[in-house]
Design a protein around this motif. Structure first.
Motif, short mmCIF file in Angstrom:
data_model
loop_
_atom_site.label_atom_id
_atom_site.label_comp_id
_atom_site.label_asym_id
_atom_site.label_seq_id
_atom_site.Cartn_x
_atom_site.Cartn_y
_atom_site.Cartn_z
N VAL A 21 0.84 -1.20 0.00
CA VAL A 21 0.00 0.00 0.00
C VAL A 21 0.87 1.25 0.00
CG1 VAL A 21 -1.60 1.36 1.38
CG2 VAL A 21 -1.99 -1.08 1.06
N VAL A 24 2.30 1.70 -3.44
CA VAL A 24 1.39 1.94 -4.55
C VAL A 24 0.61 3.25 -4.41
CG1 VAL A 24 -0.69 1.05 -5.69
CG2 VAL A 24 1.17 -0.50 -5.11
N PHE A 25 0.36 3.64 -3.15
CA PHE A 25 -0.57 4.75 -2.97
C PHE A 25 -0.23 6.05 -3.71
CE2 PHE A 25 -2.52 8.25 -0.58
CZ PHE A 25 -3.84 7.92 -0.80
N TYR A 28 -1.21 5.67 -7.20
CA TYR A 28 -2.66 5.61 -7.37
C TYR A 28 -3.23 7.02 -7.39
CZ TYR A 28 -7.56 5.07 -6.22
OH TYR A 28 -8.93 5.18 -6.24
N LEU A 29 -2.76 7.81 -6.46
CA LEU A 29 -3.24 9.18 -6.36
C LEU A 29 -2.94 9.94 -7.63
CD1 LEU A 29 -4.59 10.08 -3.83
CD2 LEU A 29 -2.53 11.32 -3.21
N PHE A 31 -2.59 8.66 -10.55
CA PHE A 31 -3.46 8.17 -11.61
C PHE A 31 -4.85 8.79 -11.49
CE2 PHE A 31 -6.75 5.19 -12.93
CZ PHE A 31 -6.48 5.17 -14.28
N VAL A 32 -5.36 8.81 -10.26
CA VAL A 32 -6.67 9.41 -10.05
C VAL A 32 -6.67 10.85 -10.53
CG1 VAL A 32 -8.24 10.21 -8.27
CG2 VAL A 32 -7.34 7.89 -8.16
N PRO A 50 -11.22 7.82 -9.33
CA PRO A 50 -10.99 8.25 -10.71
C PRO A 50 -12.16 9.04 -11.26
CG PRO A 50 -10.47 5.92 -10.44
CD PRO A 50 -11.08 6.37 -9.16
N ILE A 256 2.35 9.82 -15.20
CA ILE A 256 2.03 8.40 -15.45
C ILE A 256 2.70 7.95 -16.75
CG2 ILE A 256 0.19 6.75 -15.92
CD1 ILE A 256 0.06 7.54 -13.08
#
Ligand SMILES: Nc1ncnc2c1ncn2[C@@H]1O[C@H](COP(=O)(O)OP(=O)(O)OP(=O)(O)O)[C@@H](O)[C@H]1O
Ligand SMILES: Nc1ncnc2c1ncn2[C@@H]1O[C@H](COP(=O)(O)OP(=O)(O)OP(=O)(O)O)[C@@H](O)[C@H]1O
Ligand SMILES: O=P(O)(O)OC[C@H](O)CO
Ligand SMILES: [Mg+2]
Ligand SMILES: [Mg+2]
Lengths: 282, 346, 423, 294, 346
Positions: A21, A24-25, A28-29, A31-32, A50, A256
């Motif tokens: 986590v 990755v977090f 992820y943020l 990407f969102v 997203p 990204i």
């Protein structure tokens, strides 16, 4: 081994999941963020799920870019990064394998000196001698050119060492057998050594590709012409303007895109990547 | 096929380590000579000088009457089989066999003929398209042999070619090599430190020690009449028992040649009942009885000196550990030596 | 026209976002107006980044023909005699019209060298003003049409805004150096350095650690602790605009040229414009604010053909239509009197209330030696020091007095270095 | 130095083989390094019109400049913290992964990829998370009652860059620790189990000491990483601020040289840095030479 | 000291590979049992299940009467000597010896006493403060032994403890281990694939094959009366010759038990002159004569079937390669087997 400790097994997975986590977090943020519209960043907290603008944001960045943030279309920058990363990897491998071959399989005057000169490159990361290196490249007229981006970075003690290390493990008898079989030095190199080094070369390529891709300071210095910008350096300027102009969606789309190629390489070629990494650093 | 002449050859490494001290050896055409000796005695060095992989410090080596001192390995027309086989791992078996021929520009059909022939002889046809790593140890060994024989060289050089195999396979391959060499009648130099291999393979056995030749001769001749203490101790298993003459009770009666101060006794010549003819008598305590199948080994401690000696006796010999034993050795089975010179005295 | 024969002219600039788009439009306008030359603008980051990139490029002989340098770099550029092609000479050499008197007075005053020559082409001059969120004012129970005039009023209003919950913060600011230190000094008629704030030569020294500056920094620190003021970061203060756009802070001080961004990003609330506040216990007659923004420098080392194009481009830029459109879109000052007049003719100022705040503020009263502007060598580096000391003060490691004293001391060292290197 | 037992006798060929690498090294490494040394004794104006030889003036100024001395200690704090933080997290993860047999590959894949993320991109990711207006971190911290302001508070800023730099380095350390753990012979662990040691005791008394070559190697590599490879990360986050609180040596070389245009001082700093790198490399090299592990 | 009982034990790896098929073995207190068998037959697996290093799929293992199936290795109070010694490289020899005792909270003076005692017995006192890497192979082996004996465990488990030593040292250490075990009288399980080691060390020898026990018994008993074809072929060197009854000329006269279709003949029971009593006669051609010192091996091809057989004959037996030979074997030296069942038939 027989072990009756269920709690330990649970703890193990817990630790790993927390680790994943953490790793990755942030991405992820990012990407969102890259899937929202610009306006979504003007209302306090960053969105956590997203949004609907994924295709729009990415195609905008790929095809148009933001020239007033120093970012030409990302497709151009990605291509430059690709050229730079591949050329650096190939160049480093080519010159190091030759020099390692000379150092291991021949005895000649100044062999030790040559070894040390190469070794010194380990000690002088580009960051500590930027100004004079920049000047040399400028004097050679290599600013704003692919050779300028690439050549100064292709001397590599690490790769030379890796090959040297590997060559030392090649049994002496193999070379002796080849000599008895009538092969000279270049024939031995081509017929025996090169094919044997295949996996090492591949592993090294993965690592060096990443090395080339993540270069930041050097492209920042030697390119003033946006046709030669690489994606990693381009992104920084984008981010700097995002401070005053909240277009985090575009910045994160670029982030990204800049991460994707090398990360994919790591994930898809995990075995080679690990081998390359662990071995080059020994 | 050719004779090999080594005369006055010396090898000094890096100006300091003398690996070979002025050595002479003539190997006639077709003979299989085995070099044995302890680790570091210079066996490989000698072989490699013949191959041209190591420069010769002094003296000359001739193959087929031509001095080859300064010739490249490729020009000597010899083939070599290495301990680790040194197969090219990225080539198929066929590729390995062909490589030397191709480098010499042998015509394609000739190459094919020879490879097919060699593969047949060595029974490796089924593997011709495999890579070395897909082969077992024994199969690799065959390929290494094949690579040597396709070349039809003037001589074969073997450097411990079997030492990477397990005992069983080693036995088999040993026999095959012997057969092959007989059929091809190619001059061969074979290095090993395995006694059994040395004894069974050699036409002539060369025992080396510290860069010098200790003794040259037919294997059995060396076993039966070792000329030096070194050879006596080195050849035979369990090794020869060496007993100080002063420790023998009836040394007066022995009538050994002048200068003898040690006698060697092979474990299998020690008897538990008195033989006919003149013999030596020893008293000892049995420490350990080791049955090994067809025979048994008795580890015993001699009265007086307390020296440990070993006897090889028939399998079901009735002795118990801790009991006392009287041992007999025929005078004809004694090997007298002089400690100082290390030479046999009779 | 033969495209291959076009001469490309590189123009490095520091205009991002809306300003950058408009700038590209102008370049395009010129490129379309003729076929001989092509201006190729490229964005090089912030002002300091652009300046240093250009100097590095000059050393590497890869310099652009035109570089946009902010007012702070003027001292450095003026001293670099071999590197720049003075604009008056450039225009003369290429037979283009050149009339310094057509520029606004503060512009002429700031950019002329000791001999009275203008060395660089004025393009985007600005001065800081105050923006405020009318909606938040109303929510806080304030009059949406009455912005604070003095710092005391600003403090009171900010507190009311915060306490009423209308917004979490009172005000923020871009450019602590330029707005809260240099302009503050000018408006209150305080000296920033000796020798006429540096206009007088290399031997100058900083003196901005006077009581007024100390008092103001002290206040900023106090307000920051209280939450009335939020710091927007060093240099241009990149964190400040989002705070205003996101309605976190109700008041925002920054360059008049922030206007374009503010308008573009304030779709959800109404913005008001006002002059910068002053301390009425220090002065009842606030002086003019000082100039900011940038001019365009021609750099040496290019073909004569290129300079011909540069000169033509500069002429194009000076046209009242081009200037007025740039000024009206961005919030930069109308550089020439003609452009200002054109705006008046177009009724632009009447239609866009607040759009003339900047020009009024920079031209109010009679300029004194202290309000003429600041012009030092290596001022970019000195500003870094001011930012650092300001941050140290905010972090509580130094008092305002200590911070400003330290800034002056370190700044003077930088001035001495400049002096040494340029003698 | 090691070479093969037998070697090819050619005289010219080895030089030909070495030419490309030596050329690149001499032109782009050795020569610039000498240039740096030279200009560390000079004062130069930004445009490069005038140079004066000033002896050790640049060095003298450096070492009386509290900012430089501060930068030295900031660098030490930064490098030390990044090394300790990323190595300890990585070790914990590596030990955990080493314990799970089946899911091992999956976890590894999920943990290793940050290696491929450029430091500057890492910086952007974390800067975004900590963005004062929209970032999630200040929001959560505020909710937890922590007064966080990395724009003003030097300590907060330092913590931020340490976290970001460590985040990236975890994957690297993780891989080496996994490799290290796998090279600890299973039979030793079994022997310890038979000798009556439980899992934790086994780790501390057997595994950890045997990892020491890996640990030492990583210590050096991480120091190197923190000192040099984090340039982009700093540039994308704090740019050395606030008030130089995160201005590590390598960033200062750049800012003083390229932004501050103080070539002399920057060169002197380069020289100091080179000395540090050489020392680090020498330590590493000695250690590589003696790598015979027990 | 304790007995070990293995009953119905089975081991399946990863649900697929069955390494041990329901195996029973009772080891009385103080006995040294040797497990031999070809590579992969499950020797190590069995040993590791006893140690607790491998889970037991089915069945039970008891030590000293207590079922230990789910106990951790630490709780079983056994000691193990590994093939690679598994010495802790970062501890001194003393540290290695102490580690197990410390973990069990043995008092300091007791630790010292035991370590001193073990070091004395094994003659490793001079190295107590060295690290393992500063020791020779033989010395390391001793330390590994020492680590086991200081613990005074219920049982010793050895997994090929000598296979990393050279032949000479292996011989010496074998004898030492034998002595030590006799003195300590600790129940021991010893895994090896070296025949000589197995024969000489074992109180009882367990021959394993494919995860099953083939035969259990005293070493000589197994040599002299192998119960299965596998044991017959596995024990003895050179291995027993196995001849199809149909290939024997006078099979009618043999009077072998019903169901016999193969006879085994040990090489050393083949004679070149007719013995007294009933015997078998074989005709063959000598292919290779291998002198190996005290005896010689004759590799011969049988008439008719052309099968290769080996005879061990006295050293100077007068035969030449290629000559014909008549061989004699006493009826009492024949081992009859059934091919199908692989069992002995008499
Ligand atoms: N390249 C070398 N440089 C220096 N000394 C060497 C070299 N090669 C071998 N020697 C030394 O020469 C001596 C003979 O070595 P050689 O390899 O011929 O022994 P060997 O009889 O083949 O031993 P082994 O049975 O272990 O293979 C040894 O003392 C060895 O240490
Ligand atoms: N961890 C494992 N997973 C799967 N199969 C295994 C494992 N360990 C052993 N085996 C298999 O179990 C069988 C028995 O292995 P074991 O190691 O007990 O043989 P061994 O008799 O000790 O052989 P060697 O003499 O080679 O040591 C072999 O077929 C082996 O491949
Ligand atoms: O934002 P600008 O372009 O008005 O310029 C700001 C000042 O020049 C800072 O010195
Ligand atoms: Mg050798
Ligand atoms: Mg095993």
């Amino acid at each position: 081994m027989i072990e009756n400790r269920p709690f330990l097994a649970f703890l193990t997975h817990l630790v790993l999941i927390i680790g994943v986590v953490i790793v990755v977090f942030p991405v992820y943020l990012a990407f969102v963020a890259s899937t929202h519209g610009s306006g979504d960043f003007m209302r306090g907290l960053v969105p956590l799920l997203p949004g609907p603008h994924l295709v729009e944001n990415y195609s905008f960045m790929l095809n148009e870019g933001i020239s007033t943030a120093g970012a030409p279309p990302l497709s151009i920058m990605l291509l430059n990064s690709l050229v730079m990363a591949i050329s650096i990897a190939v160049g480093k491998i080519a010159i190091s394998i030759l020099s390692a071959y000379a150092i291991v399989f021949f005895k000649f005057p100044f062999r030790l000196l040559a070894f040390w000169i190469i070794f010194i490159t380990l000690m002088l990361p580009v960051e500590v001698r930027i100004i004079p290196t920049f000047k040399v490249v400028a004097d050679l007229g290599m600013l704003n050119s692919y050779p300028g981006l690439i050549i100064p970075l292709i001397a590599s003690a690490t790769a030379t060492f890796l090959f040297r290390q590997f060559f030392l493990t090649v049994p002496d008898e193999l070379m002796e057998a080849a000599r008895v079989d009538g092969a000279g030095p270049m024939k031995f190199f081509r017929d025996i050594l090169l094919p044997l080094s295949r996996t090492n070369i591949a592993a090294l390529f993965v690592i060096l590709f990443i090395y080339g891709w993540v270069q930041y300071l050097w492209p920042l210095l030697v390119t003033t012409d946006s046709r030669y910008y690489t994606v990693v350096m381009g992104i920084k300027r984008l981010a700097a303007t995002a401070d005053s102009e909240p277009q985090w969606n575009f910045v994160m789309a670029a982030v990204i895109l800049a991460m994707l190629p090398p990360v994919l390489v790591v994930i898809l070629m995990q075995r080679l990547f690990v081998k390359g990494l662990v071995e080059t650093e020994k | 096929m050719a004779s090999i002449d080594i005369s006055g050859v010396k090898k000094v490494y890096g100006g300091a380590v003398t690996a070979i001290h002025s050595l002479d050896l003539a190997i006639p055409d077709g003979e299989l000579v085995v070099l044995v000796g302890p680790s570091g005695c210079g066996k490989s060095t000698l072989l490699r000088m013949i191959a041209g992989l190591e420069a010769i410090t002094e003296g000359t080596i001739s193959i087929d009457g031509t001095v080859v001192n300064t010739k490249e390995p490729a020009e000597r027309d010899i083939a070599m089989v290495f301990q680790n086989y040194a197969l090219y791992p990225h080539m198929t078996v066929r590729g390995n066999l062909e490589y030397g021929l191709k480098n010499r520009g042998t015509p394609r059909d000739e190459i094919d003929r020879r490879v097919t022939e060699a593969a047949r002889i060595l029974e490796i046809e089924p593997f011709l398209d495999r890579r070395p790593r897909q082969l077992s140890g024994g199969q690799r060994q065959r390929v290494a042999m094949g690579r040597a024989i396709v070349r039809q060289p003037k001589a074969f050089l073997f450097d411990e070619p079997l030492s990477n195999l397990d005992a069983k396979l080693r036995g088999q391959m040993r026999i095959e090599i012997k057969r092959l060499q007989r059929n091809l009648a190619t001059t061969s130099v074979y290095v090993t430190h395995d006694q059994l291999e040395a004894m069974t393979l050699a036409d002539r056995l060369v025992v080396m020690n510290g860069g010098r030749i200790e003794q040259v001769g037919a294997p059995l001749a060396l076993y039966e009449r070792p000329e030096t203490l070194f050879v006596a101790g080195f050849i035979g298993s369990p090794p020869m028992n060496l007993i100080d003459i002063d420790d023998l009770r009836d040394k007066g009666a022995l009538a050994l040649p002048d200068g003898s101060d040690l006698v060697g006794i092979r474990p299998d010549t020690i008897q538990l009942s008195p033989p006919e003819g003149q013999h030596l008598v020893l008293e000892a305590t049995v420490e350990l009885y080791e049955p090994i199948g067809g025979e048994s080994h008795l580890h015993m401690r001699l009265d007086g000196s307390g020296q440990l000696i070993v006897a090889a006796v028939p399998a079901r010999t009735a002795v118990t550990e801790g009991s006392r034993a009287t041992l007999y050795v025929s005078m004809t089975d004694l090997h007298p030596f002089n400690k100082e010179t290390g030479q046999r005295t009779d | 026209p033969n495209v291959a024969a076009q001469t490309e002219i590189a123009w490095w600039h520091a205009m991002d976002a809306e300003l950058g788009k408009k700038l590209e439009e102008i370049a395009n306008g010129f490129n379309e107006s003729q076929s001989e030359f092509k201006i190729v603008p490229s964005y090089k980051g912030t002002y300091p980044e652009t300046l240093t990139a250009a100097i590095a490029a000059f050393r590497a002989n890869e310099q652009p023909a035109i570089v946009q340098v902010f007012e702070v770099g003027t001292g450095t550029m003026m001293a670099a005699k071999g590197a720049v092609y003075p604009v008056y000479q450039l225009m003369e050499d290429n037979g283009e019209p050149w009339d310094p008197s057509g520029f606004l007075a503060p512009v002429v005053g700031y950019y002329s060298d000791t001999d009275g020559n203008i060395l660089s082409m004025p393009f985007n001059s600005s001065t800081p003003i105050m923006y405020y969120n009318k909606d938040v004012f109303e929510k806080a129970g304030l009059d949406r049409e009455t912005p604070p005039k003095t710092w005391a009023e600003l403090e009171a209003m900010s507190r009311q805004i915060m306490e009423s919950g209308a917004a979490p913060c009172g005000f923020t600011s871009g450019w602590i150096t330029w707005v809260q230190t240099e302009n503050l000094s000018a408006i209150h008629d305080q000296p920033y350095g000796t020798l006429e704030n540096g206009f007088g030569g290399l031997g100058t020294e900083f003196t901005f650690n006077g009581p007024v500056q100390v008092k103001h920094w002290d206040n900023l620190k106090k307000w920051a602790d209280e939450g009335l003021f939020e710091y927007g970061g060093p240099v241009g203060g990149g964190d400040a605009p989002p705070k205003f756009y996101a309605q976190e802070c109700a008041i925002y001080m920054n360059s008049s040229a922030s206007r374009a961004g503010v308008i573009n990003n304030s779709k959800e609330f109404e913005v008001g414009f006002a002059p910068l506040p002053y301390y009425d216990d220090v002065t009842t007659d606030p002086k003019n604010s000082i100039i900011g923004g940038a001019t365009l420098w021609a750099l040496n080392g290019k073909d004569p053909e290129v300079y011909k194009g540069v000169a033509q481009f500069f002429t194009y830029l000076s046209q009242p239509e081009v200037q007025a459109s740039w000024h009206q879109f961005t919030g930069y000052l109308p550089i020439t009197n003609a452009a200002y007049e054109l705006g008046q003719e177009q009724n632009y100022y009447a239609d866009n209330p607040g759009s003339d705040i900047a020009i009024k503020q920079i031209t109010r009263g009679t300029p004194t030696a202290n309000s003429k502007g600041v012009r030092f060598g290596n001022l970019t580096q000195a500003r870094t020091v001011v930012d650092e000391e300001f941050e140290a003060m905010l972090a509580g490691t130094k008092t305002a007095q200590e911070a400003l004293d330290a800034a002056v001391e370190r700044g003077n060292q930088i001035l001495r270095d400049f002096e040494a290197a340029n003698q | 130095m090691q070479a093969k037992r037998t070697i090819f006798p050619n005289k010219i060929l080895p030089y030909m083989l070495l030419v490309p690498q030596l050329a690149v090294t001499l032109i782009f490494f050795i020569w610039p390094a000498l240039q740096a040394l030279k200009s560390s004794f000079e004062r130069e104006d930004p445009f490069g019109f005038r140079t004066t030889f000033v002896w050790f003036e640049n060095y003298r100024r450096l070492f009386i400049d509290p900012n430089y001395v501060g930068s030295l200690s900031k660098t030490a704090v930064f490098a030390f913290s990044v090394t300790v933080l990323s190595m300890s997290l990585a070790l914990i993860l590596a030990v955990a992964v080493n314990r799970v047999l089946r899911t091992n590959r999956l976890y590894t894949t999920l943990l290793v990829w940050p290696y491929a993320v450029a430091p500057v991109v890492v910086g952007i990711l974390w800067w975004f998370m900590f963005n004062p207006t929209i970032g999630i971190a200040p929001y959560l911290l505020r909710a937890a009652g922590i007064d966080w302001n990395h724009r003003i508070d030097g300590t907060d800023a330092m913590i931020l860059v340490i976290i970001a730099a460590s985040w990236k380095q975890i994957s690297y350390n993780f891989l080496f620790f996994v490799a290290g753990l796998q090279s600890v012979p299973q039979s030793l662990i079994e022997a310890a189990a038979i000798d009556g040691a439980g899992p934790f005791k086994r780790f501390w008394t057997i595994v950890f000491p045997l990892l020491s070559p890996t640990t030492f190697f990583l210590l050096i590599v991480n120091m190197n990483y923190a000192m040099f490879d984090t340039f982009g990360l700093i540039d994308a986050t704090t740019q050395g601020g606030p008030a130089q609180a995160t201005n590590i040596l390598v960033y200062k070389v750049y800012t003083d040289g390229f932004i501050g245009l103080n070539i002399g001082s920057s060169s002197a700093q380069s020289v100091v840095l080179m000395i540090i790198v050489i020392a680090l490399t020498a330590i590493q090299f000695r250690y590589v030479e003696r790598r015979v592990q027990y």
